[in-house]
Design a protein around this motif. Structure first.
Motif, PDB file in Angstrom:
ATOM      1  N   LEU A 145       0.832  -1.202   0.000  1.00 52.77           N
ATOM      2  CA  LEU A 145       0.000   0.000   0.000  1.00 52.77           C
ATOM      3  C   LEU A 145       0.871   1.258   0.000  1.00 52.77           C
ATOM      4  CD1 LEU A 145      -2.710  -1.013   2.630  1.00 52.77           C
ATOM      5  CD2 LEU A 145      -3.146  -0.509   0.213  1.00 52.77           C
ATOM      6  N   ASP A 146       1.902   1.259   0.815  1.00 55.76           N
ATOM      7  CA  ASP A 146       2.800   2.399   0.924  1.00 55.76           C
ATOM      8  C   ASP A 146       3.476   2.705  -0.409  1.00 55.76           C
ATOM      9  OD1 ASP A 146       4.249   4.359   2.572  1.00 55.76           O
ATOM     10  OD2 ASP A 146       5.989   3.074   2.264  1.00 55.76           O
ATOM     11  N   VAL A 147       3.941   1.665  -1.095  1.00 57.95           N
ATOM     12  CA  VAL A 147       4.595   1.836  -2.397  1.00 57.95           C
ATOM     13  C   VAL A 147       3.612   2.425  -3.410  1.00 57.95           C
ATOM     14  CG1 VAL A 147       5.547   0.574  -4.364  1.00 57.95           C
ATOM     15  CG2 VAL A 147       6.354   0.067  -2.054  1.00 57.95           C
ATOM     16  N   VAL A 148       2.395   1.896  -3.449  1.00 58.33           N
ATOM     17  CA  VAL A 148       1.406   2.420  -4.388  1.00 58.33           C
ATOM     18  C   VAL A 148       1.086   3.880  -4.073  1.00 58.33           C
ATOM     19  CG1 VAL A 148      -0.979   2.224  -5.188  1.00 58.33           C
ATOM     20  CG2 VAL A 148       0.394   0.160  -4.889  1.00 58.33           C
ATOM     21  N   LEU A 149       0.868   4.178  -2.799  1.00 61.20           N
ATOM     22  CA  LEU A 149       0.521   5.543  -2.416  1.00 61.20           C
ATOM     23  C   LEU A 149       1.649   6.525  -2.726  1.00 61.20           C
ATOM     24  CD1 LEU A 149      -1.297   4.732   0.929  1.00 61.20           C
ATOM     25  CD2 LEU A 149      -2.352   5.751  -1.104  1.00 61.20           C
ATOM     26  N   ASP A 150       2.889   6.087  -2.592  1.00 63.33           N
ATOM     27  CA  ASP A 150       4.030   6.945  -2.915  1.00 63.33           C
ATOM     28  C   ASP A 150       4.069   7.289  -4.411  1.00 63.33           C
ATOM     29  OD1 ASP A 150       4.991   7.186  -0.364  1.00 63.33           O
ATOM     30  OD2 ASP A 150       6.572   5.674  -0.584  1.00 63.33           O
ATOM     31  N   ASN A 151       3.415   6.479  -5.240  1.00 60.59           N
ATOM     32  CA  ASN A 151       3.466   6.659  -6.689  1.00 60.59           C
ATOM     33  C   ASN A 151       2.094   6.941  -7.307  1.00 60.59           C
ATOM     34  OD1 ASN A 151       6.410   5.745  -7.668  1.00 60.59           O
ATOM     35  ND2 ASN A 151       5.802   4.457  -5.948  1.00 60.59           N
TER      36      ASN A 151
END
Length: 280
Positions: free
Chosen positions: A120-126
């Motif tokens: 989730l964190d990776v997706v939200l960062d991008n």
């Protein structure tokens, strides 16, 4: 590996292939069959501790959107607006923990939550992004694309990747094929991101709930004209489920009528996968 009668053409490179390794591992990967990498034995649980996932549980309840038909989408826009700081704080606490001192079920839940929360964190960062496969963090591996091979997590003084968590910790250490219904790759064809955090107490129930939702949803399994179309998850990980010859028996555990009856006379057909983001 698949037998000659059921082997399908190799799918394009995806994160659900083996980690980088020797020539034999590479051949397995190109055939679409992920081999188990050497487990990171230091992370094997050997204690009685646990972890409080309440903050993550509240985030999931706030931003995971079940559609009422067996599929959970994620409100990434809402998550970005009101949940980023809490998610970052939760991830920091996860990485300060010592899962090797946890009980087995608590450790299993810990690694699943870590994988899903970091995804989730990776997706939200991008965000916004159409597919997680478009997020190229490098990190090598066989294919060099996507976020899965990059060492972006640090636990007990060791840097690990999302691939490490899945293929070197969860799969070999806990050896439970039901884990596939818990790990979420932020894609349409993946089993649901559960709307609750996993804990040692609810682990088996939540994995079973996700399995039933997946098997009975067309992205997981469907039968038409006596041919089964199934998610590529079952092709890539057939060995974890006991081999392709045991897939129908596994599906019948969770299939509701009339799907269960249709499986009796159906044959394995195509395996498909949709990498579109599981966004609302």
């Amino acid at each position: 590996m698949p037998d000659a009668a059921t082997r399908k053409p190799a799918p394009r490179a995806t994160r659900r292939h083996v980690l980088a390794g020797g020539g034999a591992a590479a051949l397995l990967a190109m055939a679409g069959v992920p081999a188990l990498a050497a487990p990171i034995g230091a992370f094997g649980p050997r204690g009685t501790g646990g972890f409080d996932h309440a903050a993550y549980d509240r985030l999931l309840q706030a931003h995971v959107r079940p559609d009422g038909h067996g599929y959970n989408r994620v409100d990434y826009r809402g998550f970005a607006a009101s949940g980023r700081a809490t998610l970052k704080s939760y991830l920091d606490r996860l990485q300060q923990a010592r899962p090797s001192t946890f009980g087995r079920a608590e450790a299993h839940a810990y690694w699943i939550n870590l994988y899903n929360a970091k995804t989730l964190d990776v997706v939200l960062d991008n965000y916004p992004v159409a597919s997680i496969k478009q997020i190229n963090l490098g990190g090598g591996g066989l294919f060099g694309r996507g976020p899965w091979s990059k060492k972006i997590i640090r636990v007990e003084g060791r840097d690990v990747s999302l691939d490490d968590v899945e293929h070197r910790i969860v799969r070999p250490i806990f050896a439970d094929p039901m884990s596939h219904y818990a790990l979420n790759c932020a894609s349409y064809s993946c089993p649901n991101l559960a709307a609750r955090a996993f804990t040692g107490a609810n682990l088996d129930r939540l994995m079973a709930d996700n399995a039933a939702a997946y098997v009975n949803h067309h992205r997981g399994l469907s039968v038409a004209g006596r041919a089964i179309t199934a998610s590529r998850l079952y092709s890539w990980y057939a060995s974890d489920f006991g081999g392709r010859g045991r897939l129908k028996r596994h599906w019948r555990r969770f299939a509701a009528p009339p799907l269960k009856n249709a499986l009796d006379t159906a044959r394995l057909g195509d395996f498909v996968y949709d990498w579109a983001l599981n966004d609302v």
